[in-house]
Design an enzyme around this catalytic site. Structure first.
Site, PDB file in Angstrom:
ATOM      1  N   SER A  60     -21.372  12.341   4.822  1.00 47.36           N
ATOM      2  CA  SER A  60     -19.909  12.286   5.075  1.00 47.36           C
ATOM      3  C   SER A  60     -18.941  12.966   4.110  1.00 47.36           C
ATOM      4  CB  SER A  60     -19.581  10.796   5.253  1.00 47.36           C
ATOM      5  OG  SER A  60     -18.397  10.661   6.320  1.00 47.36           O
ATOM      6  N   SER A  71     -14.180   7.960   9.143  1.00 48.61           N
ATOM      7  CA  SER A  71     -14.734   9.329   9.170  1.00 48.61           C
ATOM      8  C   SER A  71     -15.693   9.474  10.628  1.00 48.61           C
ATOM      9  CB  SER A  71     -15.923   9.205   8.053  1.00 48.61           C
ATOM     10  OG  SER A  71     -15.474   9.477   6.904  1.00 48.61           O
ATOM     11  N   LYS A  83     -15.066  12.732  11.893  1.00 51.83           N
ATOM     12  CA  LYS A  83     -16.027  14.113  11.751  1.00 51.83           C
ATOM     13  C   LYS A  83     -17.000  14.238  12.923  1.00 51.83           C
ATOM     14  CE  LYS A  83     -15.635  13.225   6.761  1.00 51.83           C
ATOM     15  NZ  LYS A  83     -15.923  12.134   5.909  1.00 51.83           N
TER      16      LYS A  83
END
Length: 562
Positions: free
Chosen positions: A134, A77, A80
């Site tokens: 997230s 993640s 992101k």
């Protein structure tokens, strides 16, 4: 506490007299140069457990330390970060966005913000949902809205990466879940973070611990934000394939450091070690990891290459020094290391909170009796006439008693040179034994005896202290006595006996310790507050003025990282 020490045959009094005479003369030390002192104050690169990691000066972009910085690895993640960057560049925080049905194209166990199809949400809320819990649903909603399709947005992500010089990076999706060909490097993540910190709206979000979205509390899964001072982001990540990943940004004491980690088995330890190194600050910071504390160590290799790293002081004990360190009681006796092995003349010396070990030219390794070493006495030579910029010359001499035993405020000048030991002709206070054997105990100076308060302790730990070199003194409700290899204190009216850091006292008086050296001691040592209360450190040193560390802030329960 058991130290596992035993006494060896003591010196005879003739040998002791020679040793004392030598230790009380300036020839026992040679004044260090500025270069040598700087070397002594330098912290080594800590061990990096992650498959790849990097520490970067956030202002200059200089790489301070790295491990496999260009190896291609999945990024989870941390993807992101790029998703958020493009969103902030393409849109406005007030944009109202309809959540499409196609935004939920991801694995069932992905972390989410909690969106549902047809819902109208602002970009601001989506970014909080993207960067705090997230949310994969927030990532896809942003991608479809600003890219037309997920594929269209991913193409923009790759173009942006190329413009930023992220040559190790290739994106396949906007959320970071496992996909073939989706990879980056620690170097590229640090480069991306260096660019992203220039967007205040994004950093405001990444530094937020919790956010109220329509009555739903979104909690930041960046656990380091909750316990490491100065962290303001940026993003962690986890998948089975990528392992634990993290990109951190910290501003503290005028310094700006960026850390990127890929696939680490211990995120908190790696993060703290690398941030401490980047900030040049090893004051202990307590993480939220169960069982964590200043006593934790890391170790590696075997035999002559074995090492132990001490996160609480930022130094290693290695190789042949390690066996002697252990034989002399380890951290329970010598405390944590305060330097690496330093070349001083033709010998190696390593300093500890409560002593020093020397590897002489004959190949023997033994402990130095710092209690017999006098503190430096600054001598100020005034100028014969006033000048516009008065700057008296300060010299340091080690020729005048008293012994190191003096308690309470003493003279000392911050920044004075550390006298480096030149033991090539030094009479040793014992006959060295084989490597890995504890140091022997010299006889005390004539007429000095152990205080009754410490007799039982000394009898139980004979080689820990050696013989007394000063009578019992009192300071602020504590009784204090110095021995050849250590010092003891007890609070009057109690039976609690504590070790005082004899090595730190000597080194602090000589301006040796960096301003942000580790500030904790092993169990059995007096706390910093006690040490300060009795005036153990010269008042001009930072250790005499340092404030106690603040309590660990409350944070969220440990949870999966998206």
């Amino acid at each position: 506490m058991k130290h596992g020490l035993h006494c060896r045959t003591m010196l005879n009094r003739v040998s002791l007299a020679v040793c004392l005479c030598f230790l009380l003369t300036s020839s026992a030390f040679a004044q260090s140069t500025t270069t040598e002192t700087r070397q002594a104050q330098t912290f080594p690169v800590p061990p990096i457990m992650a498959r790849a990691g990097i520490v970067v000066d956030g202002d200059s972009g200089a790489i301070l330390a790295s491990l496999n910085p260009h190896v291609h690895l999945p990024m989870a993640s941390t993807t992101k970060i790029m998703t958020a960057l493009l969103a902030i560049k393409l849109g406005h925080l007030t944009d109202r966005i309809v959540v499409p049905k196609s935004a939920f194209n991801y694995e069932w166990d992905a972390t989410v913000m909690g969106l549902h199809a047809g819902q109208v949400v602002t970009l601001r809320d989506l970014l909080y949902g993207l960067l705090l819990p997230s949310g994969a649903d927030a990532a896809n909603t942003i991608a479809i809205h600003y890219g037309g399709t997920e594929a269209g947005f991913v193409a923009m992500m790759n173009r942006e990466a190329a413009l930023l010089g992220m040559h190790d990076t290739h994106y396949v999706n906007a959320h970071g879940l496992t996909a073939a060909g989706h990879h980056t490097s620690a170097y590229d993540l640090a480069k991306l973070a260096e660019y992203v910190v220039g967007f205040p709206d994004l950093i405001k979000i990444t530094s937020t611990r919790t956010y109220n979205w329509n009555g739903h509390i979104l909690t930041n899964v960046n656990h380091v934000l909750f316990w490491y001072p100065g962290v303001d982001g940026i993003k962690p990540g986890y998948t089975d394939d990528a392992g634990l990943c993290q990109v951190l940004d910290v501003h503290r004491d005028g310094r700006h450091v960026i850390v990127a980690l890929l696939n680490t088995p211990n995120l908190d330890t790696d993060a703290r070690n690398l941030l401490n190194f980047g900030l040049n600050d090893f004051g202990w910071v307590q993480s939220l990891l169960p069982g964590d504390g200043p006593w934790t160590t890391q170790s590696g290799s075997t035999g002559a290459n074995a090492w132990i790293y001490f996160p609480a002081s930022g130094h290693y004990v290695r190789g042949s020094f390690l066996s002697t360190y252990r034989a002399d009681g380890g951290s329970a006796t010598l405390g944590f290391p305060r330097s690496e092995q330093l070349h001083e003349g033709r010998t190696l010396v390593q300093y500890f909170q409560n002593g020093a070990l020397i590897h002489d030219t004959s190949g023997k390794i033994y402990r130095l009796p710092l209690g017999l070493t006098p503190l430096p006495t600054p001598v100020v030579t005034p100028r014969p006439s006033p000048s516009p910029r008065p700057s008296p010359t300060t010299t340091v001499t080690a020729t005048v008693p008293p012994y190191e035993a003096t308690v309470g405020p003493t003279s000392g000048v911050k920044g004075t040179s550390l006298p480096f030991i030149q033991p090539t002709t030094t009479p040793r206070p014992r006959t060295p034994g084989p490597r890995g054997t504890p140091t022997a105990t010299p006889f005390p100076p004539h007429g000095v005896t152990t205080s009754r308060a410490f007799l039982a302790f000394q009898k139980g730990h004979p080689a820990l202290l050696g013989s007394p070199v000063s009578p019992l003194t009192t300071a602020h409700g504590y009784g204090v006595q110095v021995f050849s290899y250590g010092a003891l204190a007890y609070k009057q009216g109690t039976k609690i006996i504590l070790l005082l850091p004899l090595g730190d006292r000597m080194l602090a008086a000589r301006g040796y310790l960096p301003n942000h050296a580790g500030n904790t001691y092993p169990a059995g040592f007096a706390s910093l507050s006690v040490v300060q209360a009795i005036g153990w450190f010269p008042p001009t040193t930072h250790l005499a003025r340092i404030k106690a560390a603040p309590p660990v802030p409350a944070g969220p329960e440990l949870m999966p990282v998206g």
